[in-house]
Design a protein around this motif. Sequence first.
Motif, mmCIF file in Angstrom:
data_model
loop_
_atom_site.group_PDB
_atom_site.id
_atom_site.type_symbol
_atom_site.label_atom_id
_atom_site.label_comp_id
_atom_site.label_asym_id
_atom_site.label_seq_id
_atom_site.Cartn_x
_atom_site.Cartn_y
_atom_site.Cartn_z
ATOM 1 N N VAL A 43 0.880 -1.172 0.000
ATOM 2 C CA VAL A 43 0.000 0.000 0.000
ATOM 3 C C VAL A 43 0.911 1.214 0.000
ATOM 4 N N LEU A 44 0.692 2.092 -0.953
ATOM 5 C CA LEU A 44 1.533 3.284 -1.042
ATOM 6 C C LEU A 44 0.777 4.511 -0.539
ATOM 7 N N VAL A 45 1.525 5.393 0.082
ATOM 8 C CA VAL A 45 1.002 6.689 0.518
ATOM 9 C C VAL A 45 2.040 7.706 0.078
ATOM 10 N N HIS A 46 1.609 8.841 -0.474
ATOM 11 C CA HIS A 46 2.602 9.886 -0.715
ATOM 12 C C HIS A 46 2.172 11.186 -0.063
ATOM 13 N N GLY A 47 3.168 12.002 0.232
ATOM 14 C CA GLY A 47 2.923 13.282 0.888
ATOM 15 C C GLY A 47 2.632 14.386 -0.114
ATOM 16 N N MET A 80 -3.436 17.877 -4.728
ATOM 17 C CA MET A 80 -3.048 16.538 -4.278
ATOM 18 C C MET A 80 -3.517 15.468 -5.269
ATOM 19 N N CYS A 81 -4.677 15.684 -5.860
ATOM 20 C CA CYS A 81 -5.136 14.723 -6.876
ATOM 21 C C CYS A 81 -4.221 14.753 -8.099
ATOM 22 N N ARG A 82 -3.728 15.954 -8.473
ATOM 23 C CA ARG A 82 -2.819 16.034 -9.632
ATOM 24 C C ARG A 82 -1.509 15.285 -9.336
ATOM 25 N N LEU A 83 -0.999 15.442 -8.101
ATOM 26 C CA LEU A 83 0.228 14.713 -7.759
ATOM 27 C C LEU A 83 -0.047 13.205 -7.732
ATOM 28 N N ASN A 84 -1.209 12.838 -7.190
ATOM 29 C CA ASN A 84 -1.573 11.413 -7.140
ATOM 30 C C ASN A 84 -1.669 10.836 -8.554
ATOM 31 N N ASP A 85 -2.242 11.604 -9.483
ATOM 32 C CA ASP A 85 -2.301 11.170 -10.890
ATOM 33 C C ASP A 85 -0.896 10.887 -11.420
ATOM 34 N N ALA A 86 0.030 11.807 -11.114
ATOM 35 C CA ALA A 86 1.400 11.658 -11.632
ATOM 36 C C ALA A 86 2.047 10.400 -11.054
ATOM 37 N N GLY A 129 -5.442 -7.758 -5.709
ATOM 38 C CA GLY A 129 -4.231 -7.666 -6.519
ATOM 39 C C GLY A 129 -3.852 -6.275 -6.984
ATOM 40 N N PHE A 130 -4.548 -5.259 -6.471
ATOM 41 C CA PHE A 130 -4.183 -3.880 -6.839
ATOM 42 C C PHE A 130 -3.200 -3.305 -5.823
ATOM 43 N N VAL A 131 -2.549 -2.227 -6.230
ATOM 44 C CA VAL A 131 -1.698 -1.468 -5.314
ATOM 45 C C VAL A 131 -2.390 -0.128 -5.050
ATOM 46 N N PRO A 132 -3.068 -0.004 -3.899
ATOM 47 C CA PRO A 132 -3.752 1.261 -3.607
ATOM 48 C C PRO A 132 -2.726 2.379 -3.344
ATOM 49 N N VAL A 133 -2.982 3.535 -3.936
ATOM 50 C CA VAL A 133 -2.069 4.674 -3.744
ATOM 51 C C VAL A 133 -2.846 5.825 -3.111
ATOM 52 N N LEU A 134 -2.624 6.024 -1.802
ATOM 53 C CA LEU A 134 -3.294 7.109 -1.086
ATOM 54 C C LEU A 134 -2.350 8.296 -0.988
ATOM 55 N N HIS A 135 -2.863 9.399 -0.480
ATOM 56 C CA HIS A 135 -2.032 10.600 -0.406
ATOM 57 C C HIS A 135 -2.489 11.513 0.721
ATOM 58 N N GLY A 136 -1.553 12.306 1.257
ATOM 59 C CA GLY A 136 -1.928 13.378 2.160
ATOM 60 C C GLY A 136 -2.991 14.203 1.463
ATOM 61 N N ASP A 137 -3.947 14.717 2.228
ATOM 62 C CA ASP A 137 -5.129 15.312 1.594
ATOM 63 C C ASP A 137 -5.749 16.304 2.581
ATOM 64 N N VAL A 148 -5.891 19.644 7.129
ATOM 65 C CA VAL A 148 -4.943 18.777 6.418
ATOM 66 C C VAL A 148 -4.899 17.404 7.094
ATOM 67 N N LEU A 149 -4.896 16.383 6.267
ATOM 68 C CA LEU A 149 -4.697 14.995 6.710
ATOM 69 C C LEU A 149 -3.332 14.583 6.166
ATOM 70 N N SER A 150 -2.362 14.391 7.046
ATOM 71 C CA SER A 150 -1.009 14.123 6.546
ATOM 72 C C SER A 150 -0.841 12.652 6.144
ATOM 73 N N GLY A 151 0.106 12.418 5.270
ATOM 74 C CA GLY A 151 0.424 11.054 4.867
ATOM 75 C C GLY A 151 0.891 10.222 6.056
#
Length: 250
Positions: A43-47, A80-86, A129-137, A148-151
Amino acid sequence: MTVVLKLGGSVITEKDEPETVDRAALSAAVSAIAESAVGDDIVLVHGGGSFGHHHAAEYGVSTTAGTHDVAGVQAIHGAMCRLNDAVVDALTEQGVPAVPVHPFSAATRDADGDLSLPTGQVTTLLEEGFVPVLHGDLVAHAGAGATVLSGDELVVELAPAVDADRVGVCSTVSGVLDEDGAVVDSIESFEAVAAALGGSDATDVSGGMAGKVRALLALSAPAVVFGPDALPAFLAGESPGTTIAGDGGD
Ligand code: IP8
């Protein structure tokens, strides 16, 4: 072996350039993930880096100071959605079955600031079988609008929810540093490193390394804080940087 990994926002973005991805750093991190044996059990999280933090500063929003300004909410969440897209795009290009999960659509904070984060979608995506990618939001916050909800908060919520065996926090520094700037090998209590970290506000987990360490100590899974160069080693099962071995909050 289930792993929760946070990629710090300042690792994957150009810190001083608003909304600019550090393509080389993102690509290196994604290659390490794509080539690792961890496979789909991650499970990935990015800041936020220069995406979320730039707009949050402009609108005066933090984990405790909220806003009711709809333009601010849209700017911060949108960035944050734009960074998550990238990030998701970069993972997809290298064959990782990454899918976006946006915490603003699901999480809430009550009037005391306590976070509630549904995680059924994350556990099910992982099982499928997916890799969920969450983000600070941002997060809807009773009495405060949106905060703010931090990563880092997400990592602490997700690790027990997915029964993580290991937690990794990839930041721009190579671990938790002592007063002399040397990397501390392992931390078992906050008191042992409080002086070097300059104390902390326990209610604000976005409060730099001190808040991060305090939050990670509450996990039962060991957490490892390391720099970008050590990501392949962490994914290979090694413990570069600093290992934070808490007591699960007991
Ligand atoms: O960089 C912050 O996430 P962090 C996200 O993990 C926003 O603290 C919206 C600034």
